[in-house]
Design a protein around this motif. Structure first.
Motif, PDB file in Angstrom:
ATOM      1  N   VAL A   1      -7.662 -31.874   1.134  1.00  0.00           N
ATOM      2  CA  VAL A   1      -7.991 -30.828   2.104  1.00  0.00           C
ATOM      3  C   VAL A   1      -8.128 -29.520   1.326  1.00  0.00           C
ATOM      4  O   VAL A   1      -7.160 -29.029   0.744  1.00  0.00           O
ATOM      5  N   THR A   2      -9.341 -28.970   1.302  1.00  0.00           N
ATOM      6  CA  THR A   2      -9.606 -27.832   0.427  1.00  0.00           C
ATOM      7  C   THR A   2      -9.904 -26.549   1.186  1.00  0.00           C
ATOM      8  O   THR A   2     -10.388 -26.561   2.311  1.00  0.00           O
ATOM      9  N   TRP A   3      -9.581 -25.452   0.531  1.00  0.00           N
ATOM     10  CA  TRP A   3     -10.086 -24.143   0.919  1.00  0.00           C
ATOM     11  C   TRP A   3     -10.517 -23.453  -0.362  1.00  0.00           C
ATOM     12  O   TRP A   3     -10.101 -23.824  -1.456  1.00  0.00           O
ATOM     13  N   ILE A   4     -11.390 -22.474  -0.254  1.00  0.00           N
ATOM     14  CA  ILE A   4     -11.896 -21.750  -1.406  1.00  0.00           C
ATOM     15  C   ILE A   4     -11.280 -20.353  -1.390  1.00  0.00           C
ATOM     16  O   ILE A   4     -11.362 -19.654  -0.373  1.00  0.00           O
ATOM     17  N   ASP A   5     -10.666 -19.972  -2.499  1.00  0.00           N
ATOM     18  CA  ASP A   5     -10.011 -18.666  -2.511  1.00  0.00           C
ATOM     19  C   ASP A   5     -11.019 -17.561  -2.814  1.00  0.00           C
ATOM     20  O   ASP A   5     -12.211 -17.798  -3.007  1.00  0.00           O
ATOM     21  N   ASN A   6     -10.541 -16.325  -2.860  1.00  0.00           N
ATOM     22  CA  ASN A   6     -11.446 -15.193  -3.031  1.00  0.00           C
ATOM     23  C   ASN A   6     -11.986 -15.071  -4.449  1.00  0.00           C
ATOM     24  O   ASN A   6     -12.911 -14.282  -4.690  1.00  0.00           O
TER      25      ASN A   6
ATOM     26  N   ARG B   1      -9.098 -24.692  -3.999  1.00  0.00           N
ATOM     27  CA  ARG B   1      -7.671 -25.049  -3.987  1.00  0.00           C
ATOM     28  C   ARG B   1      -7.481 -26.213  -3.015  1.00  0.00           C
ATOM     29  O   ARG B   1      -8.281 -26.403  -2.093  1.00  0.00           O
ATOM     30  N   VAL B   2      -6.406 -26.963  -3.180  1.00  0.00           N
ATOM     31  CA  VAL B   2      -6.293 -28.208  -2.421  1.00  0.00           C
ATOM     32  C   VAL B   2      -4.843 -28.525  -2.064  1.00  0.00           C
ATOM     33  O   VAL B   2      -3.915 -28.215  -2.812  1.00  0.00           O
TER      34      VAL B   2
END
Length: 466
Positions: free
Chosen positions: A29-34, A39-40
């Motif tokens: 499960v990922t999100w993209i940082d600034n 990140r996962v």
């Protein structure tokens, strides 16, 4: 903490059973940082129902991580306190063709009470798309992804980051040459197959200009899905490369002095199912709202560079006369213009679109699509004019001629671009103080990290971050 509706829990259980039958044991499960880093948090497939109901815990501090994993702070974010919940987007869960036993899902981020996190970049993209829809504007977007592939060292150890160590490219053919496809035909076939199995439509796949460089173009989608898709594309390319004993770099500058990797963003506008790029009797087919939308993007490009070109390495790539679009101008089918209008074939009612040439893959794609939409809508709201198009290479015109035509150089440093973003009231209002402040903090920290560094040191330090 607020939990998800019962229907989602049922959907998650059904999804888990389906994935388990396919042999999928874990979900990334990922999100993209600034800083543009994926990140996962991973959960076993059997836990996807729990994740969909209650989320996965994470710290808000990730919004102020830099590309080298250092931590800065903004007026609203930083430090060890607080908790957020990652909710996997169930309808985007995808079994990964190049990572057997694994699936992937993007995440939406909420606080403990179920309120959207004000710095959630995916929510920002969704809000801007909704704002466009409320104004009667439909958007389709798509990314072109460029990457450089190199052999991993003997034994599969870490790739050297010494700027003086030459990369070991697996193909030696000329730029755009068929030789590269022959040399890496199995690798490129596996890329196409993996993306297709995962539901990503490949439009083009070809060698690019720099040694070991390739590009893949994928089909356009609504803005949020387009950003999801490009995340999935990058991680698929990375995984297929690893299975072939190769390593993929999406960095803006892989080797200082060489043409770097872009991640061009294409967009098209529609109203009531009709293209705003195909208006009869309008100049170049652009409806007034389409012209103002593009005018808003062009006017905001100095600030947008801090979103779409977020690393000091980005500015090693942004050099004149290298088709990167370093001058604040637009042109019809002009690959040296920062904003390129693609008119498309006369018999294709949906063929027209625009391309932002400057952006690269260090950008968070959700921030990129959201900020571009915000700038375009601001252009419509203020009636921002689209100046005369430019033909040819602006870099070849000379200083006086560029000045006469009002063609200016876009920011040549991250510091300059960040200054423009800080002063942009339109983007600050669209992003909100929390997200805007976090992006500024990360950009300033990236600037400080590389202050005084030579170009080859910057390229080597960031080569494998994206």
């Amino acid at each position: 903490m607020a939990s998800r509706p019962a229907e989602q829990r049922v959907e998650a259980r059904q999804l888990a059973a389906h994935l388990d039958a396919e042999g999928v044991r874990n979900i990334a499960v990922t999100w993209i940082d600034n800083a543009g880093i994926a990140r996962v948090k991973a959960v076993p497939t059997a836990r996807i129902g729990n994740a969909a109901e209650r989320g996965i815990g994470m710290s808000p501090v990730f919004d102020v991580f830099t590309s080298d994993d250092a931590i800065t702070e903004s007026p609203h974010l930083g430090g060890p306190d607080g908790d957020l919940r990652l909710f996997p987007v169930l309808d985007r869960v995808t079994a990964l063709a190049a990572q057997p036993g694994w699936a992937w899902a993007p995440a939406d981020r909420y606080d403990q009470l179920g309120t959207p996190h004000p710095a959630c970049q995916r929510d920002f993209a969704r809000r801007m798309a909704a704002r466009a829809a409320a104004a009667g504007i439909g958007l389709r977007m798509g990314f072109e992804t460029e990457w450089v592939v190199a052999r991993t060292p003997e034994g599969g150890g870490p790739h050297p980051t010494d700027p003086h160590t030459p990369l070991d490219y697996p193909c030696a053919g000329p730029a755009y040459g068929m030789t590269r496809i022959v040399e890496l035909s199995d690798y490129l076939r596996d890329i196409t197959e993996a993306l297709t199995v995962q539901g990503i439509e490949v439009l083009q796949l070809h060698p690019e200009y720099s040694p070991g460089q390739f590009e893949v173009s994928t089909a356009a989608a609504d803005p949020v899905r387009a950003a999801d898709d490009v995340v999935l594309v990058r991680e698929t390319l990375r995984a297929v490369s690893a299975r072939h004993g190769l390593r993929a770099s999406f960095a803006p500058s892989v080797v200082a002095g060489q043409v770097g990797n872009g991640c061009h963003l294409h967009l098209s506008l529609h109203r009531d199912g009709h293209s705003l790029h195909r208006t009869p009797d309008a100049a170049l087919g652009l409806a007034p709202d389409a012209a103002a939308f593009l005018g808003g993007i062009l006017a905001a490009l100095p600030a947008l560079l801090a979103i779409g070109c977020p690393s000091p390495a980005s500015y090693l790539r942004l050099q004149p006369s290298q088709w990167a679009g370093v001058y604040q101008c637009w042109g019809v089918e002009n690959r040296e213009a920062a904003l390129r209008l693609i008119t498309g074939a006369p018999d294709d009612p949906d063929g027209g679109n625009a391309e932002i040439k400057t952006f690269d893959a260090a950008a968070n794609p959700y921030l990129a699509v959201g900020a571009v939409i915000a700038a375009g809508l601001h252009g419509i709201e203020t009636g921002t004019p689209l100046p005369d198009p430019v033909s040819g290479d602006p870099g070849a015109l000379g200083v006086r001629e560029r000045s006469r035509r009002g063609i200016v150089r876009l920011p040549a440093t991250l510091t300059d671009a960040t200054d423009h973003l800080e002063k942009s009231a339109a983007l600050r209002d669209a992003m909100g103080e929390v997200l805007h402040g976090a992006v500024l903090a990360v950009r300033r920290a990236e600037e400080a990290q590389f202050a005084g560094s030579e170009a080859d040191e910057i390229a080597a330090a960031t080569r494998w971050r994206w």
